[in-house]
Structure formats: C-alpha cells, structure tokens
Design an enzyme around this catalytic site. Structure first.
Site: not given
Length: 191
Positions: A114, A137, A145-146, A172
């Site tokens: 962040y 979001n 946002c993950h 991912e």
C-alpha cells in the site's frame, strides 16, 4: 429531491459466475460491468453501488457481456488475456480512479505494498487512503486489488477473504502469458 420512478431508475443486471474459488456476482449497467465480487458480499455490492447510482432497479437476469465471461474463463484456466476494459465502467472519485488505474498497471504475478503504491502515485504519506480506495474497488480480480499486500510482505485485508487472496496470487504465479517481443509463453512469476 424526488426519487426516480421505476421506469427512470438505473437498471443493474445481476449475473453469477461459477469460479474455482466460489461463485462470483457480476453486476452490469447498460452492458458494462460495474461490479464483480464474491458470493456472500451482496451487501457490499449494494452499498458500493447505491452510493454511486441513485434509483436502482436490481434485475437478476443472468446477462453479462461475453468478453467478461471469456476473460474470466481464460483467467481461471491459467491464461492471461488482455483486460476487457471496454466492457467495464469504473465509478468512483478521482482519487479512487487513480488508485484503480495503478492496480491495473501491476503486472500479473507481482505485488505492491500500500505504501509503495501510494509513493508510485505521488502521495507517499497516503498509504491508508490508498488502502481505502483499494478496499472500495468494485471490480475484483479484473482490477487486481489482490496484488496489494502489507509492506512487511504479509497478506492483508481482502473483501473476498485472505484464503481467496492467497489462491489468486498462487494461481497467477502459474499463469502463462505471451511475451510481446518474442511471442513465446512465459510464466507469470512473483517479483
């Protein structure tokens, strides 16, 4: 101020998508995706969208833009395609929009903190504001946002739960994407 009549109300079409990490709720207005969230977060969907749209007519009709469904199918099959942003409508403040665009720029398989994201945006002291915009979001997974974690490298807050956040990041890490320069597949690996 008078409320809109049902015929004047903004119609939000609700559809469901079966994913490996649970059912997803997809909401669209005029064929554009305005919200993607996890089953069980219906209250969050209504709260976020009621702030942005007045006089809502909710319809659970199962309709959703085909490019969104194709993108989700490919993503959960382990293939990264171009984001279907022409079929997405993000509604939020200028600052939220700025944060969400920054989220879209985080490559698959990479994470940001962040505070790092706040610094990238030119607001080095605004980590909490960035975290709040991240939390609001409206389009999970597509607007990733993950991929934002704590500055200590630990997973922190996620509307879908930390187990889903971990699953998405692990997923991912194994996604294959085509290298634009060579055309060959390369693995999407964490930074």
């Amino acid at each position: 101020m008078m409320k809109k009549s049902a015929s004047e109300a903004t119609r939000i079409d609700i559809a469901w998508y079966a994913s490996p990490i649970g059912a997803l709720i997809l909401a669209s207005v005029g064929g554009k995706l305005v919200h993607l969230d996890f089953e069980g977060n219906e209250k969050r969907l209504r709260t976020i969208q009621n702030r942005r749209l007045k006089g809502i007519d909710w319809r659970q009709n199962g309709a959703m833009a085909a490019p969104i469904i194709r993108w989700l199918d490919a993503y959960f099959s382990g293939e990264m395609q171009a984001l279907p942003m022409t079929d997405v409508k993000l509604r939020g403040t200028d600052f939220q929009q700025q944060v969400w665009r920054a989220l879209l720029a985080i490559p698959c398989g990479e994470c940001r903190s962040y505070s790092g994201l706040a610094a990238d945006l030119g607001h080095p002291g605004a980590a909490r504001a960035v975290a709040r915009a991240n939390a609001l979001n409206p389009i999970a997974i597509i607007v990733p946002c993950h991929r934002v974690i704590g500055s200590d490298g630990k997973l922190t807050g996620y509307a879908g739960g930390l187990d889903r956040k971990r699953w998405l990041l692990d997923h991912e890490a194994g996604i294959r994407i085509a290298d634009e320069r060579t055309g060959r597949d390369v693995s999407c690996r964490p930074a």
